[in-house]
Scaffold this motif. Structure first.
Motif, PDB file in Angstrom:
ATOM      1  N   ALA A   1       0.929  -1.092  -0.150  1.00 22.10           N
ATOM      2  CA  ALA A   1       0.082  -0.042   0.076  1.00 22.10           C
ATOM      3  C   ALA A   1       1.062   1.223   0.239  1.00 22.10           C
ATOM      4  O   ALA A   1       0.722   2.166  -0.865  1.00 22.10           O
ATOM      5  CB  ALA A   1      -0.891  -0.013   1.177  1.00 22.10           C
ATOM      6  N   GLN A   2       1.965   1.218   0.828  1.00 20.45           N
ATOM      7  CA  GLN A   2       2.817   2.411   0.877  1.00 20.45           C
ATOM      8  C   GLN A   2       3.484   2.692  -0.522  1.00 20.45           C
ATOM      9  O   GLN A   2       3.722   3.749  -1.001  1.00 20.45           O
ATOM     10  CB  GLN A   2       3.959   2.215   1.742  1.00 20.45           C
TER      11      GLN A   2
ATOM     12  N   GLU B   1       0.902   4.015  -2.860  1.00 19.79           N
ATOM     13  CA  GLU B   1       0.732   5.615  -2.669  1.00 19.79           C
ATOM     14  C   GLU B   1       1.768   6.369  -3.084  1.00 19.79           C
ATOM     15  O   GLU B   1       1.486   7.590  -3.646  1.00 19.79           O
ATOM     16  CB  GLU B   1       0.464   5.609  -0.862  1.00 19.79           C
TER      17      GLU B   1
ATOM     18  N   GLN C   1       1.698   6.740  -6.809  1.00 21.40           N
ATOM     19  CA  GLN C   1       0.493   7.609  -7.268  1.00 21.40           C
ATOM     20  C   GLN C   1       0.836   8.872  -6.958  1.00 21.40           C
ATOM     21  O   GLN C   1       0.595   9.884  -7.882  1.00 21.40           O
ATOM     22  CB  GLN C   1      -0.778   7.171  -6.522  1.00 21.40           C
ATOM     23  N   ARG C   2       1.564   9.218  -5.886  1.00 26.74           N
ATOM     24  CA  ARG C   2       1.995  10.665  -5.475  1.00 26.74           C
ATOM     25  C   ARG C   2       2.786  11.258  -6.506  1.00 26.74           C
ATOM     26  O   ARG C   2       3.004  12.229  -6.932  1.00 26.74           O
ATOM     27  CB  ARG C   2       2.497  10.706  -4.215  1.00 26.74           C
TER      28      ARG C   2
END
Length: 69
Positions: A8-9, A12, A15-16
């Motif tokens: 998940a990290q 993220e 995506q960032r």
């Protein structure tokens, strides 16, 4: 086994980075800024003028961007 939190990290972070890249890739106005907004004739703050190519105050630019989308 990969930890779901690590996945998940990583997602993220990807995506960032993609979002930042997309913002930086957008065309920016160039040239001198106007001193007053072309829509409402209010003064454009000096900090905004320093960005270059600004023709609208922040409220008018926000409205313009919403209408374009």
């Amino acid at each position: 086994m990969v930890c779901p939190f690590d996945r998940a990290q990583a997602l993220e972070l990807r995506q960032r980075e993609q979002a930042i890249t997309a913002v930086l890739a957008r065309k920016r106005p160039i040239g001198p800024s106007l001193t007053h907004c072309k829509d409402c004739d209010r003064e454009i703050p000096a900090a905004r003028q320093a960005l270059g190519g600004m023709t609208r105050c922040v409220p008018c630019q926000s409205i313009f961007e919403r209408e374009v989308r």
